[in-house]
Design an enzyme around this catalytic site. Structure first.
Site, PDB file in Angstrom:
ATOM      1  N   LYS A 196       1.069  -0.895  -0.245  1.00  0.00           N
ATOM      2  CA  LYS A 196      -0.431   0.142   0.053  1.00  0.00           C
ATOM      3  C   LYS A 196       1.092   1.229  -0.570  1.00  0.00           C
ATOM      4  O   LYS A 196       0.392   2.350  -0.790  1.00  0.00           O
ATOM      5  CB  LYS A 196      -0.950   0.156   1.231  1.00  0.00           C
ATOM      6  CG  LYS A 196      -1.540   1.433   1.509  1.00  0.00           C
ATOM      7  CD  LYS A 196      -2.613   1.434   2.718  1.00  0.00           C
ATOM      8  CE  LYS A 196      -1.859   2.062   3.571  1.00  0.00           C
ATOM      9  NZ  LYS A 196      -1.928   2.838   3.876  1.00  0.00           N
ATOM     10  N   ASN A 197       1.705   1.202   1.259  1.00  0.00           N
ATOM     11  CA  ASN A 197       2.575   2.551   1.563  1.00  0.00           C
ATOM     12  C   ASN A 197       3.488   3.086   0.151  1.00  0.00           C
ATOM     13  O   ASN A 197       4.511   3.628  -0.189  1.00  0.00           O
ATOM     14  CB  ASN A 197       3.453   2.627   2.190  1.00  0.00           C
ATOM     15  CG  ASN A 197       2.506   3.040   3.200  1.00  0.00           C
ATOM     16  OD1 ASN A 197       1.144   3.398   3.661  1.00  0.00           O
ATOM     17  ND2 ASN A 197       2.646   2.533   4.808  1.00  0.00           N
ATOM     18  N   CYS A 218      -5.770   8.336   7.925  1.00  0.00           N
ATOM     19  CA  CYS A 218      -5.936   7.909   9.848  1.00  0.00           C
ATOM     20  C   CYS A 218      -5.528   9.304  10.839  1.00  0.00           C
ATOM     21  O   CYS A 218      -4.463   9.600  10.462  1.00  0.00           O
ATOM     22  CB  CYS A 218      -5.144   6.698  10.210  1.00  0.00           C
ATOM     23  SG  CYS A 218      -6.013   5.242   8.960  1.00  0.00           S
ATOM     24  N   ARG A 251       0.196  14.305  12.584  1.00  0.00           N
ATOM     25  CA  ARG A 251       0.327  14.338  11.003  1.00  0.00           C
ATOM     26  C   ARG A 251       0.725  15.410   9.952  1.00  0.00           C
ATOM     27  O   ARG A 251       0.300  16.274   9.036  1.00  0.00           O
ATOM     28  CB  ARG A 251      -0.506  13.825  10.295  1.00  0.00           C
ATOM     29  CG  ARG A 251      -0.867  12.042  11.576  1.00  0.00           C
ATOM     30  CD  ARG A 251      -1.028  11.407  10.089  1.00  0.00           C
ATOM     31  NE  ARG A 251      -0.153  10.535   9.223  1.00  0.00           N
ATOM     32  CZ  ARG A 251      -0.811   8.985   8.580  1.00  0.00           C
ATOM     33  NH1 ARG A 251      -2.377   8.832   8.784  1.00  0.00           N
ATOM     34  NH2 ARG A 251      -0.042   8.758   8.195  1.00  0.00           N
ATOM     35  N   ASP A 261       3.281   0.575  11.949  1.00  0.00           N
ATOM     36  CA  ASP A 261       2.721   0.025  11.229  1.00  0.00           C
ATOM     37  C   ASP A 261       2.036  -1.289  11.863  1.00  0.00           C
ATOM     38  O   ASP A 261       1.270  -1.564  11.547  1.00  0.00           O
ATOM     39  CB  ASP A 261       2.428  -0.021   9.785  1.00  0.00           C
ATOM     40  CG  ASP A 261       2.577   1.487   9.326  1.00  0.00           C
ATOM     41  OD1 ASP A 261       2.329   2.928   9.500  1.00  0.00           O
ATOM     42  OD2 ASP A 261       3.102   1.636   8.313  1.00  0.00           O
ATOM     43  N   ARG A 291      -9.652  -0.014   3.185  1.00  0.00           N
ATOM     44  CA  ARG A 291      -7.994   1.022   3.038  1.00  0.00           C
ATOM     45  C   ARG A 291      -6.682   0.764   2.435  1.00  0.00           C
ATOM     46  O   ARG A 291      -6.144   0.987   1.850  1.00  0.00           O
ATOM     47  CB  ARG A 291      -8.107   1.959   3.531  1.00  0.00           C
ATOM     48  CG  ARG A 291      -7.580   3.604   3.767  1.00  0.00           C
ATOM     49  CD  ARG A 291      -7.247   4.480   4.672  1.00  0.00           C
ATOM     50  NE  ARG A 291      -8.416   5.278   4.655  1.00  0.00           N
ATOM     51  CZ  ARG A 291      -8.191   6.373   5.759  1.00  0.00           C
ATOM     52  NH1 ARG A 291      -7.185   6.563   6.937  1.00  0.00           N
ATOM     53  NH2 ARG A 291      -9.360   7.142   5.374  1.00  0.00           N
TER      54      ARG A 291
HETATM   55  N1  EPU Z   1       6.358  14.479  10.597  1.00  0.00           N
HETATM   56  C1  EPU Z   1       6.309  15.715  10.716  1.00  0.00           C
HETATM   57  N2  EPU Z   1       6.304  17.014   9.533  1.00  0.00           N
HETATM   58  C2  EPU Z   1       6.451  16.473   9.121  1.00  0.00           C
HETATM   59  C3  EPU Z   1       6.518  14.715   8.184  1.00  0.00           C
HETATM   60  C4  EPU Z   1       6.070  14.306   9.305  1.00  0.00           C
HETATM   61  O1  EPU Z   1       6.241  16.269  11.786  1.00  0.00           O
HETATM   62  O2  EPU Z   1       6.266  17.440   7.742  1.00  0.00           O
HETATM   63  C5  EPU Z   1       6.149  13.819  11.624  1.00  0.00           C
HETATM   64  C6  EPU Z   1       4.790  12.997  11.542  1.00  0.00           C
HETATM   65  O3  EPU Z   1       3.527  13.775  12.419  1.00  0.00           O
HETATM   66  C7  EPU Z   1       4.544  11.920  12.476  1.00  0.00           C
HETATM   67  C8  EPU Z   1       6.299  11.505  12.030  1.00  0.00           C
HETATM   68  O4  EPU Z   1       6.822  12.240  11.736  1.00  0.00           O
HETATM   69  O5  EPU Z   1       5.234  11.569  14.120  1.00  0.00           O
HETATM   70  C9  EPU Z   1       6.201  10.187  10.793  1.00  0.00           C
HETATM   71  O6  EPU Z   1       5.886  10.459   9.425  1.00  0.00           O
HETATM   72  P1  EPU Z   1       6.122  10.329   8.696  1.00  0.00           P
HETATM   73  O7  EPU Z   1       5.810  11.408   7.081  1.00  0.00           O
HETATM   74  O8  EPU Z   1       7.024   9.550   8.509  1.00  0.00           O
HETATM   75  O9  EPU Z   1       4.540   9.111   7.569  1.00  0.00           O
HETATM   76  P2  EPU Z   1       3.938   9.593   6.154  1.00  0.00           P
HETATM   77  O10 EPU Z   1       4.182  10.098   5.641  1.00  0.00           O
HETATM   78  O11 EPU Z   1       2.990  10.501   6.971  1.00  0.00           O
HETATM   79  C10 EPU Z   1       4.273   6.773   5.180  1.00  0.00           C
HETATM   80  C11 EPU Z   1       2.942   6.161   5.939  1.00  0.00           C
HETATM   81  C12 EPU Z   1       2.555   5.593   7.240  1.00  0.00           C
HETATM   82  C13 EPU Z   1       3.064   5.281   8.281  1.00  0.00           C
HETATM   83  C14 EPU Z   1       4.658   6.540   8.368  1.00  0.00           C
HETATM   84  C15 EPU Z   1       5.818   5.802   8.446  1.00  0.00           C
HETATM   85  C16 EPU Z   1       1.634   7.030   4.023  1.00  0.00           C
HETATM   86  C17 EPU Z   1       0.946   6.912   3.206  1.00  0.00           C
HETATM   87  N3  EPU Z   1       2.446   6.358   5.255  1.00  0.00           N
HETATM   88  O12 EPU Z   1       3.460   8.198   6.790  1.00  0.00           O
HETATM   89  O13 EPU Z   1       1.467   4.437   6.754  1.00  0.00           O
HETATM   90  O14 EPU Z   1       2.511   5.426   9.232  1.00  0.00           O
HETATM   91  O15 EPU Z   1       4.654   6.332   6.775  1.00  0.00           O
HETATM   92  O16 EPU Z   1       6.393   4.415   8.280  1.00  0.00           O
HETATM   93  O17 EPU Z   1       2.731   6.023   3.014  1.00  0.00           O
HETATM   94  C18 EPU Z   1      -0.117   3.184   7.220  1.00  0.00           C
HETATM   95  O18 EPU Z   1       0.199   2.153   6.571  1.00  0.00           O
HETATM   96  O19 EPU Z   1      -0.944   2.718   8.345  1.00  0.00           O
HETATM   97  C19 EPU Z   1       0.703   4.714   7.859  1.00  0.00           C
HETATM   98  C20 EPU Z   1      -0.170   5.745   8.757  1.00  0.00           C
END
Ligand code: EPU
Length: 417
Positions: free
Chosen positions: A22-23, A116, A121, A304, A398
């Site tokens: 998915k990701n 979610c 985030r 995750d 999802r």
């Molecule tokens: N963060 C910031 N600022 C930013 C970006 C992130 O403070 O500009 C913080 C976030 O708030 C969080 C942490 O950094 O506390 C990690 O965020 P990251 O950006 O790494 O995660 P993401 O890109 O929002 C993706 C996956 C998530 C998975 C995370 C970590 C997607 C669409 N989502 O999220 O997947 O948990 O990386 O591996 O790729 C899931 O599949 O259930 C899921 C939530």
């Protein structure tokens, strides 16, 4: 509203084949619009996040053909118009259109993404990256206009190795003039998969999978064929299910290397598994010992899988602790697990939980709070006595491809009602 109904306690045997990640796919689809020709992506999972990205592509007038496990995307006639609030909010990964449209047209007009509710985030690191590439950002009430006269490579240090920011900056930089260096980049396997896809189109990206990624801008991206990597979180979820209920259960088409932290922790608890090149077999469940978990960025224990692991820990003898370091609000499932008999408590600051085992879980009515929280309830329902009805299943659908079919095939009693 549909629910998932599960009669627990059935042994599981046979093979579960893991789908595309998915990701990874949720970034590959937006990335495809950077291509100046047609791209084909295979091993695409059938999940609602992909349906929602397809809606955005159609809204932008891109051509997308979707058949089982495959999408073909041509963006020649794409119109760079506003992605409406409704479409932007459907999923988290809509934010990859920020990097992709900025990279293609030097402008993007869209809203804050959905996803979610597992924490605040923010997307400040994505925006910082775009600004360092030369973009100007106007934001009002979650509506973003990000535009540049010209994108120019730069050195970008991420305060946190964010998955989303790393990918988004790669997307914006791939056609920028000159060289971009991302330091403290995320190292998740999905990052490597996206970089490989872009390189297959002719991009010049080096270092993906390490903490320093270098992108040298190119003018044209050509047609390519690309395969989505296996979903390590789906594989990890089934590995946990197998540890609890598997009798010669094979988790196939996975990359064990991507799950080293989970495998280490399950082994520590006493799980006996045979690890092959692209599969893991679990012979039979055993008595397990409590263990402590701390979520970290890759290659640490994945956030995750934290919630599903909590369900596993309810079946381990002794007291386990789980520390969540990535998100501020990822223990919402524990309230629901307690309804099934789990002895688990969350610390006031929401960052740590303790779980006492082993307890016999009992089926009841519960509600999915988020995608992986939903999966944790599903695992609990499979091991519980009696029947569990899970509400709010759109969260689960999802991210888990054909979950009912895959579990039914190995002997679970599960249906959507
Ligand atoms: N963060 C910031 N600022 C930013 C970006 C992130 O403070 O500009 C913080 C976030 O708030 C969080 C942490 O950094 O506390 C990690 O965020 P990251 O950006 O790494 O995660 P993401 O890109 O929002 C993706 C996956 C998530 C998975 C995370 C970590 C997607 C669409 N989502 O999220 O997947 O948990 O990386 O591996 O790729 C899931 O599949 O259930 C899921 C939530």
């Amino acid at each position: 509203m549909p629910k998932i109904k599960i009669e627990g306690g059935h042994k599981l045997s046979g093979t579960i084949t893991i789908s595309g990640a998915k990701n990874s796919v949720v970034a590959l689809i937006p990335a495809a619009i950077l291509c100046d020709e047609t791209v084909t992506i295979s091993n695409v999972p059938d999940i609602t996040d992909v349906d929602d990205l397809e809606k955005i592509l159609i809204h932008l007038n891109a051509k997308i053909e979707r058949e089982t496990g495959k999408v073909v995307i041509n963006s020649s006639d794409i119109i760079n118009k506003e992605i409406t609030e409704d479409l932007s909010k459907k999923l988290r990964a809509s934010y990859y259109f920020m990097g992709a449209l900025l990279g293609k047209f030097n402008k993007v007009d869209m809203y804050f993404p959905g996803g979610c509710a597992i924490g605040a985030r923010p997307i400040n690191l994505h925006l910082k990256g775009f600004e360092l590439l030369g973009a100007k950002i106007t934001e009002e009430d979650n509506h973003f206009i990000i535009e540049a006269d010209k994108l120019k490579g730069n050195n970008i240090y991420l305060d946190f190795p964010s998955v989303g920011a790393t990918i988004n900056i790669m997307l914006a930089a791939v056609k920028a003039k000159g060289k971009t260096i991302i330091d403290n980049a995320a190292q998740e396997p999905e990052i490597v998969n996206i970089a490989t896809f872009l390189n297959n189109m002719g991009a010049k990206i080096k270092g993906a999978g390490t903490s320093t990624i270098t992108i040298t801008g190119v003018k044209y991206l050509h047609s390519c064929f690309h395969e989505v990597i296996p979903d390590r979180i789906e594989a990890g979820t089934y590995l946990i299910i197998g540890s609890l209920l598997g009798h010669n259960l094979k988790i196939d088409n996975m990359i064990p290397n991507h799950l080293e932290a989970l495998i280490a922790k399950l082994t520590e608890a006493g799980v006996d598994m045979e690890i092959g090149l692209d599969n893991i077999v679990i012979k039979e469940p055993k008595e397990y010992t409590a263990t402590d978990i701390k979520t970290l960025v890759y290659p640490g224990f994945p956030t995750d899988l934290q919630q599903v692991m909590v369900t596993f820990l309810t079946q381990c003898n002794g007291k386990s602790s789980v520390e969540e370091t990535i998100y501020e609000n990822r223990f919402q499932n524990i309230k629901e697990l307690r309804k099934m008999g789990a002895k688990a408590k969350v610390r006031k600051d929401n960052r740590k939980a303790s779980i006492k085992g082993k307890v016999d879980l009992v089926g009841t009515d519960v509600s999915a709070t988020d995608l992986r929280g939903g999966a944790s309830l599903l695992v609990a329902a499979l091991i519980a006595s009696g029947v569990t009805n899970i509400d709010n299943i759109s969260y689960i659908l999802r991210g888990y491809d054909k979950i009912v079919e895959k579990l039914t095939n190995v002997g679970a009693k599960i249906e959507i009602i």
